[in-house]
Design an enzyme around this catalytic site. Structure first.
Site, PDB file in Angstrom:
ATOM      1  N   GLU A  45      -5.880  11.278  -4.186  1.00 48.65           N
ATOM      2  CA  GLU A  45      -5.680  10.065  -3.379  1.00 48.65           C
ATOM      3  C   GLU A  45      -5.747  10.430  -1.897  1.00 48.65           C
ATOM      4  O   GLU A  45      -4.930  11.197  -1.401  1.00 48.65           O
ATOM      5  CB  GLU A  45      -4.307   9.453  -3.705  1.00 48.65           C
ATOM      6  CG  GLU A  45      -3.973   8.253  -2.834  1.00 48.65           C
ATOM      7  CD  GLU A  45      -2.532   7.788  -2.998  1.00 48.65           C
ATOM      8  OE1 GLU A  45      -1.925   7.988  -4.076  1.00 48.65           O
ATOM      9  OE2 GLU A  45      -2.002   7.202  -2.023  1.00 48.65           O
ATOM     10  N   ARG A  49      -4.821   6.603   6.466  1.00 48.89           N
ATOM     11  CA  ARG A  49      -3.911   6.679   7.613  1.00 48.89           C
ATOM     12  C   ARG A  49      -4.529   7.382   8.799  1.00 48.89           C
ATOM     13  O   ARG A  49      -3.862   7.576   9.821  1.00 48.89           O
ATOM     14  CB  ARG A  49      -2.637   7.430   7.213  1.00 48.89           C
ATOM     15  CG  ARG A  49      -1.886   6.732   6.113  1.00 48.89           C
ATOM     16  CD  ARG A  49      -0.590   7.442   5.804  1.00 48.89           C
ATOM     17  NE  ARG A  49      -0.173   7.114   4.472  1.00 48.89           N
ATOM     18  CZ  ARG A  49       0.850   7.673   3.840  1.00 48.89           C
ATOM     19  NH1 ARG A  49       1.572   8.581   4.460  1.00 48.89           N
ATOM     20  NH2 ARG A  49       1.159   7.323   2.627  1.00 48.89           N
ATOM     21  N   THR A  73      -2.773   4.043   0.520  1.00 53.34           N
ATOM     22  CA  THR A  73      -2.299   3.298   1.696  1.00 53.34           C
ATOM     23  C   THR A  73      -3.244   2.132   2.005  1.00 53.34           C
ATOM     24  O   THR A  73      -3.563   1.845   3.159  1.00 53.34           O
ATOM     25  CB  THR A  73      -2.110   4.218   2.933  1.00 53.34           C
ATOM     26  OG1 THR A  73      -1.556   5.468   2.518  1.00 53.34           O
ATOM     27  CG2 THR A  73      -1.133   3.587   3.920  1.00 53.34           C
ATOM     28  N   LYS A 133       2.662   1.988  -9.134  1.00 49.44           N
ATOM     29  CA  LYS A 133       3.218   3.100  -8.357  1.00 49.44           C
ATOM     30  C   LYS A 133       4.675   2.745  -8.071  1.00 49.44           C
ATOM     31  O   LYS A 133       4.967   1.613  -7.664  1.00 49.44           O
ATOM     32  CB  LYS A 133       2.413   3.215  -7.064  1.00 49.44           C
ATOM     33  CG  LYS A 133       3.063   4.034  -5.958  1.00 49.44           C
ATOM     34  CD  LYS A 133       2.051   4.284  -4.844  1.00 49.44           C
ATOM     35  CE  LYS A 133       2.748   4.708  -3.564  1.00 49.44           C
ATOM     36  NZ  LYS A 133       1.926   5.577  -2.723  1.00 49.44           N
TER      37      LYS A 133
HETATM   38  C1  3PG Z   1       3.324   8.972   1.091  1.00 47.81           C
HETATM   39  O1  3PG Z   1       3.810   7.913   1.394  1.00 47.81           O
HETATM   40  O2  3PG Z   1       2.852   9.731   1.941  1.00 47.81           O
HETATM   41  C2  3PG Z   1       3.231   9.327  -0.333  1.00 47.81           C
HETATM   42  O3  3PG Z   1       4.023   8.506  -1.093  1.00 47.81           O
HETATM   43  C3  3PG Z   1       3.552  10.753  -0.547  1.00 47.81           C
HETATM   44  O4  3PG Z   1       4.857  10.996  -0.247  1.00 47.81           O
HETATM   45  P1  3PG Z   1       5.356  12.486  -0.058  1.00 47.81           P
HETATM   46  O5  3PG Z   1       4.740  12.992   1.217  1.00 47.81           O
HETATM   47  O6  3PG Z   1       6.860  12.369   0.041  1.00 47.81           O
HETATM   48  O7  3PG Z   1       4.904  13.284  -1.260  1.00 47.81           O
END
Ligand code: 3PG
Length: 212
Positions: A45, A49, A73, A133
């Site tokens: 994934e 961002r 995201t 999720k």
């Molecule tokens: C995020 O929001 O970046 C993902 O859910 C991953 O979260 P993490 O960095 O705590 O694994």
């Protein structure tokens, strides 16, 4: 179960951990994805961002054999459509909006939508989603919280993400309503910046060996 849900489940079942990536430099996307695939993590994934994210999705989809390129995201229809155009084979969102669900309904590419409460899960079930999720997993209540949803909301499967690491992944993977977990820990930014692809393959292999 719809064929799109089956497609999503087949991707999520490729491995116990879906790497969640923030790609700052598209040039790192291919070696990073190759390192993850070499360690056994195929579904990847890439979060929307950074300005490099769409190019990273495209490069991984086109150039990394064995990888399943996904986009995360995804907050709105424009993100969804751009990610699919770039080659994303699955789409992940932290939550949902009506507009996003409408776009997803019209697309052949499956969406893994985020939910953190019983009401959010119920709304998504009513919209036809059986695989969600659970986000942000640790902060929302962790494995104990998710376990408590398994009986009243039986039939819904989750990919918990947020605050998960090698240390607590098994707490989730042992639950009856968890198909896999997601996490960024398999691709630490220091290793990416150093081009330590062997180090990332090692982290990926540890994650790939996890089981409930
Ligand atoms: C995020 O929001 O970046 C993902 O859910 C991953 O979260 P993490 O960095 O705590 O694994």
């Amino acid at each position: 179960m719809t064929s799109k849900t089956e497609k999503l489940l087949s991707v999520l079942k490729l491995q116990p951990v879906v790497p969640v990536l923030i790609v700052e430099d598209a040039a790192t996307a291919v070696p990073l994805a190759k390192a993850l695939v070499a360690g056994g993590l195929k579904a990847i994934e890439i979060t929307m961002r950074t300005p490099a994210a769409l190019e990273a999705v495209r490069l991984v989809a086109q150039e990394v054999e064995g990888a399943v390129s996904g986009a995360g995201t995804i907050l709105n229809p424009a993100h969804f459509e751009a990610a699919v155009k770039a080659g994303a084979e699955f789409i992940v969102s932290p939550g949902t909006t009506k507009e996003l669900l409408d776009t997803a309904a019209a697309s052949p590419v499956p969406l893994l939508p985020g939910a953190a409460t019983a009401s959010e899960v119920m709304a998504l079930r009513a919209a036809g989603y059986d695989v969600l999720k659970f986000f942000p997993a640790e902060q929302a209540g962790g494995a104990a919280y998710l376990k408590s949803l398994s009986s009243p909301l039986a039939g819904t499967m989750f990919c918990p993400t947020g605050g998960i690491s090698l240390k607590n992944a098994k707490d989730y993977l042992s639950l009856p309503n968890v198909v896999c977990v997601g996490g960024s820990w398999v691709a630490p930014k220091e290793l990416v910046a150093a081009g330590d692809w062997a180090g990332i393959t090692k982290l990926a292999a540890e994650a790939a060996a996890l089981s409930g």
